[in-house]
Design an enzyme around this catalytic site. Structure first.
Site: not given
Length: 354
Positions: A82, A132-134, A158, A162, A222
């Protein structure tokens, strides 16, 4: 044979298409087909014996174990997740279930399979986890870009889910010896992107004469990575990455969201001018910022270039033009993915103007 999870989603389907085109090696594709999974993305592979599609959940450990024993892949690539921050704010439970519990179940199935391999098969096997970079959190304007050494500071349900999945993958390598690789990518864009994310949403709303909703002041920055470049990076990491290592994958394209929207509008003005004249920029509408919105992400992708010789082939200018052209040429695809549930979500998410 390789096993790909989440291979009907945006990045996963692009990877499967690119993989078969580049290598011809068969793929078993396991996807749950949630709202963002779309078999139409894989229509070019209909009837192709090199692509075996299975609808199912990575959290179904028995199913994964069966697929591994029947097909005996030399690698498992985990794209299943997700991934939409806004949805995680409204409904975090599904993110924990898929990204944390699902990754755990997948790892358990893969660990059992790998433990039973012998000799060269065991030595060659890889588990590649796409992240992800998040997970690194948010950067201030003058902070250096995220490197693989940055500590994790996730700020949304989210990114926290991750980050947890990344930690599980790392733990399975250090505890059990599972030969893992992890990639952390920046914002992807390109064909087959579900139109709730920024770039495809701007394209489809502009063409439909609808408002172009921009969060806050639109100055969230971003790093943008064309999905085809991301796919080539993953292929390279699978081929030559060092077991246990993480590789950040970026496009070297730091841009604020508002600039992205202006670029999309300018391309549409050129490629599909409005019948009544004027610019699509007139449809830009600023809406209330989302809770906890990270201000800036940036990827330092020097490690993957230095160690594996990979760097992106597309500039943002070439990639965004290809993307807009793809959506203009595939209006039928856009129409079919915009279900009633999608329209309700967009209406709910962007209803309140700033």
């Amino acid at each position: 044979m390789i096993l790909v999870t989440g291979g009907a989603g945006f990045i996963g389907s692009n990877f499967v298409l690119d993989w078969i085109a580049a290598h011809g090696e068969p793929v078993v594709n396991l996807d749950k087909l949630t709202y963002a999974g779309n078999l139409e993305n894989l229509r070019a592979l209909e009837g192709d014996a090199r692509h075996v599609f299975v609808q199912g959940d990575i959290g179904d450990q028995a199913l994964v174990e069966d697929l591994l024993l029947r097909h005996r892949p030399r690698a498992v690539l985990n794209f299943a997740a997700e991934s939409h921050v806004d949805r995680s704010i409204h409904s975090p439970g599904s993110f924990i279930e898929t990204n944390v519990v699902g990754t755990f179940r997948l790892l358990e199935a893969v660990r059992g399979y790998w433990s039973g391999l012998q000799g060269e098969e065991r030595e060659a096997f890889r588990f590649l986890h796409v992240s992800t970079d998040e997970v690194y959190g948010s950067l201030a304007a003058r902070d250096p870009a995220f490197s693989e050494e940055n500590k994790y500071e996730p700020n949304s349900p989210y990114s926290a889910s991750k980050a947890a999945s990344d930690h599980l993958v790392r733990a399975y390598h250090h505890t059990y010896g599972l030969p893992v690789l992890t990639t952390n990518c920046s914002n992807n864009y390109g064909p087959y992107h579900f139109p709730e994310k920024l770039i495809p949403l701007m394209i489809v709303n502009a063409l439909a004469g609808k408002p172009l909703p921009v969060y806050g002041d639109g100055q969230q920055i971003r790093d943008w990575l064309y999905v085809g470049d991301h796919c080539s990076a993953i292929r390279r990491v699978l081929e030559a990455g060092k077991v246990g290592e993480t590789y950040n994958v970026g496009g070297w394209n730091e841009k604020p969201n508002l600039e992205i929207v202006h670029t999309v509008c300018a391309l549409l003005d050129e490629l599909r001018p409005k019948a009544g004249g004027g610019s699509y920029q007139e449809q830009i509408t600023f809406v209330k910022d989302r809770p906890g919105h990270d201000r800036r992400y940036a990827i330092d992708a020097r490690k993957i270039e230095r160690e594996l010789g990979w760097k992106p082939a597309e500039t943002f200018e070439t990639g965004i033009r290809k993307t807009v052209q793809w959506y203009l040429a595939h209006g039928d695809w856009v129409q079919r993915v915009q279900s009633g549930a999608y329209r309700e979500w967009i209406s709910k998410q962007y209803a309140q103007a700033a």
